[in-house]
Design an enzyme around this catalytic site. Structure first.
Site, PDB file in Angstrom:
ATOM      1  NE  ARG A   6      -0.618   1.475   3.717  1.00  0.00           N
ATOM      2  CZ  ARG A   6       0.533   2.127   3.945  1.00  0.00           C
ATOM      3  NH1 ARG A   6       1.670   1.494   4.179  1.00  0.00           N
ATOM      4  NH2 ARG A   6       0.577   3.448   3.936  1.00  0.00           N
ATOM      5  N   GLY A   7       0.260   2.411  -0.116  1.00  0.00           N
ATOM      6  CA  GLY A   7       1.050   3.629  -0.251  1.00  0.00           C
ATOM      7  C   GLY A   7       1.261   3.888  -1.735  1.00  0.00           C
ATOM      8  CB  ALA A   8       0.684   6.908  -3.795  1.00  0.00           C
ATOM      9  NE  ARG A  50      -5.957   1.042  -2.343  1.00  0.00           N
ATOM     10  CZ  ARG A  50      -5.435   1.543  -1.210  1.00  0.00           C
ATOM     11  NH1 ARG A  50      -4.187   1.298  -0.891  1.00  0.00           N
ATOM     12  NH2 ARG A  50      -6.169   2.301  -0.408  1.00  0.00           N
ATOM     13  CD  GLN A 102      -3.715   3.073   6.573  1.00  0.00           C
ATOM     14  OE1 GLN A 102      -4.444   3.410   7.500  1.00  0.00           O
ATOM     15  NE2 GLN A 102      -4.181   2.899   5.351  1.00  0.00           N
ATOM     16  CG  ASP A 134      -2.781   8.215  -1.560  1.00  0.00           C
ATOM     17  OD1 ASP A 134      -2.800   8.710  -0.424  1.00  0.00           O
ATOM     18  OD2 ASP A 134      -2.447   7.032  -1.789  1.00  0.00           O
ATOM     19  CG  ASN A 165      -2.331  11.714   2.454  1.00  0.00           C
ATOM     20  OD1 ASN A 165      -1.775  10.803   1.831  1.00  0.00           O
ATOM     21  ND2 ASN A 165      -2.111  11.908   3.742  1.00  0.00           N
ATOM     22  CE  LYS A 166      -5.531   5.902   3.782  1.00  0.00           C
ATOM     23  NZ  LYS A 166      -6.462   5.033   3.020  1.00  0.00           N
TER      24      LYS A 166
HETATM   25  O1  MRU Z   1      -4.673   3.407   1.728  1.00  0.00           O
HETATM   26  P1  MRU Z   1      -3.175   3.553   1.798  1.00  0.00           P
HETATM   27  O2  MRU Z   1      -2.600   2.991   3.053  1.00  0.00           O
HETATM   28  O3  MRU Z   1      -2.512   3.036   0.552  1.00  0.00           O
HETATM   29  O4  MRU Z   1      -2.944   5.127   1.840  1.00  0.00           O
HETATM   30  C1  MRU Z   1      -1.646   5.623   1.936  1.00  0.00           C
HETATM   31  C2  MRU Z   1      -1.590   7.091   2.059  1.00  0.00           C
HETATM   32  O5  MRU Z   1      -2.599   7.778   2.093  1.00  0.00           O
HETATM   33  C3  MRU Z   1      -0.227   7.729   2.034  1.00  0.00           C
HETATM   34  O6  MRU Z   1      -0.207   8.898   2.805  1.00  0.00           O
HETATM   35  C4  MRU Z   1       0.146   8.105   0.585  1.00  0.00           C
HETATM   36  O7  MRU Z   1      -0.027   6.999  -0.245  1.00  0.00           O
HETATM   37  C5  MRU Z   1       1.535   8.577   0.487  1.00  0.00           C
HETATM   38  S1  MRU Z   1       2.698   7.272   0.733  1.00  0.00           S
HETATM   39  C6  MRU Z   1       4.254   7.888   0.522  1.00  0.00           C
END
Ligand code: MRU
Length: 367
Positions: free
Chosen positions: A53-55, A90, A203, A243, A253-254
């Site tokens: 996970r994470g962009a 996603r 997270q 993201d 973002n999240k």
């Molecule tokens: O749903 P996730 O855990 O993939 O979301 C991650 C985030 O929102 C992060 O802040 C974003 O991807 C940046 S990661 C360097």
């Protein structure tokens, strides 16, 4: 970064097994497990079910998926269908489409028999580029932290609040928001990190696990605590990841990031976004109306995972049976609430002018 003294990345190619290997993040922070990804479906499930996970990491994983797929069937039809299946895993993080499109554009001009080798090289390149980008973001963040520390002769730690996990687990290495934290700590600048829990997927547990492994002092707090801490002068700066950032600097973002930005704005606390350039979507401007927000399954809200005193990992329900839940996974912070975007090329204001000053080779593609 290191896990129990051993250097790890979140994804790598295992030369012995001739297969892509990942840290399986579903089990963290309770257990450290790794997994092999072999088929296109393995990769698609790993992304959609958040083993990775994470962009930035989602983007790198998709590039490795294309590489493995080209070894099986390098035809144009298969390339297009892999692009489509993976792109649908996603919807919000733009790095996914960015990596898939980069692979597709590079591969479809090659003869089929050259594609497998080229695709694997490209996946490695994308992974290495991510590491370099994040290291540079960290250098620029370090400058900011150093300045704050210089203004504080008492030597008290700089308090940084972060939301979600924009750490090394969310990238190939270093993290975006955390990269400067690691670099500041390693440079001997005292920092303390407020880690938002980040319901529903928690997270924050990943961020705490990472920071703890590196010896960085931190405190895990509920998502609702940040505003209170800011009102009482206990937050010197906020750094979050993204993201998808639009051409005018709106940041998706999240879920919950927007509320932290509002609280920071109201309290005069600098709010920074660590932004690798592959996360910029030059085709959209207004983040609120133009970015698709992923709606995830109800069970992420109605249930919570944890570990009991016998060290058994399990899931319990926390809502009354039958309660309806809503689970929008991301929100958008408008550019006016953002103090600065920390990119690999430096720090800029959250605006089209600011982004284009650092990335003049790009064109804003929205109207
Ligand atoms: O749903 P996730 O855990 O993939 O979301 C991650 C985030 O929102 C992060 O802040 C974003 O991807 C940046 S990661 C360097």
């Amino acid at each position: 970064m290191r896990v129990n003294g051993v250097a790890f990345r979140s994804i790598w190619y295992d030369e012995h097994e001739k297969s892509v290997k990942i840290i399986d993040q579903r089990w963290l922070p309770y257990e450290f497990r790794t997994a092999f990804l072999k088929t296109r479906n393995d990769f698609a499930i790993a992304i959609s079910d958040m083993w990775v996970r994470g962009a930035p990491l989602i983007g790198a994983t998709a590039a490795y998926a294309i590489a493995e797929e080209m070894a099986v069937d390098p035809s144009n039809e298969n390339l297009a269908s892999a692009w489509k299946q993976l792109n649908e895993t996603r919807p919000t993080a733009i790095n996914l489409r960015w990596a898939l499109t980069r692979c597709k554009n590079a591969l479809e001009i090659l003869p089929e028999n050259a594609r497998a080798v080229a695709a694997m090289k490209l996946a490695h390149d994308i992974a290495e580029e991510d590491v370099a980008i994040n290291q540079n973001i960290g250098m620029h963040t370090l400058d900011l932290i150093r300045k704050l520390a210089a203004e504080r002769p008492t030597g008290a730690p700089i308090n940084i609040l972060t939301h979600c996990n924009a750490g090394w687990l969310a990238t190939v290495d270093w993290g975006t928001a955390t990269s400067g934290m690691y670099q500041a700590h390693d440079a001997g600048i005292p920092i303390h990190v407020w880690v938002d829990e980040t319901r529903p997927r928690n997270q924050g547990g990943l961020t705490s696990w990472e920071l703890g492994s590196h010896g960085i002092p931190h405190t895990y707090i509920t998502d609702n605590a940040g505003g209170h801490l800011m009102q009482h002068g206990q937050v010197d700066m906020v750094i979050v990841g993204t993201d998808r950032t639009t051409s005018r600097g709106d940041v998706c973002n999240k879920i919950g990031t927007y509320l932290k930005a509002l609280a920071a704005f109201d309290n005069g606390v600098p709010f920074y976004v660590a932004l690798p350039s592959p996360t910029i979507d030059w085709t959209v401007a207004d983040g609120v109306t133009e970015i698709p927000i992923e709606e995830r399954q109800a069970s992420e809200v109605s249930h919570i995972m944890g570990i009991d005193s016998n060290k058994n990992i399990g899931t319990v329900q926390i809502t009354p049976v039958g309660t309806e839940t809503g689970n929008p996974a991301f929100d958008v912070t408008p550019n006016r609430l953002i103090t600065g975007l920390i990119t690999e090329r430096g720090i800029t204001e959250a605006s089209s002018k600011g982004l284009l000053s650092l990335f003049p080779e790009f064109k804003v593609q929205n109207k």
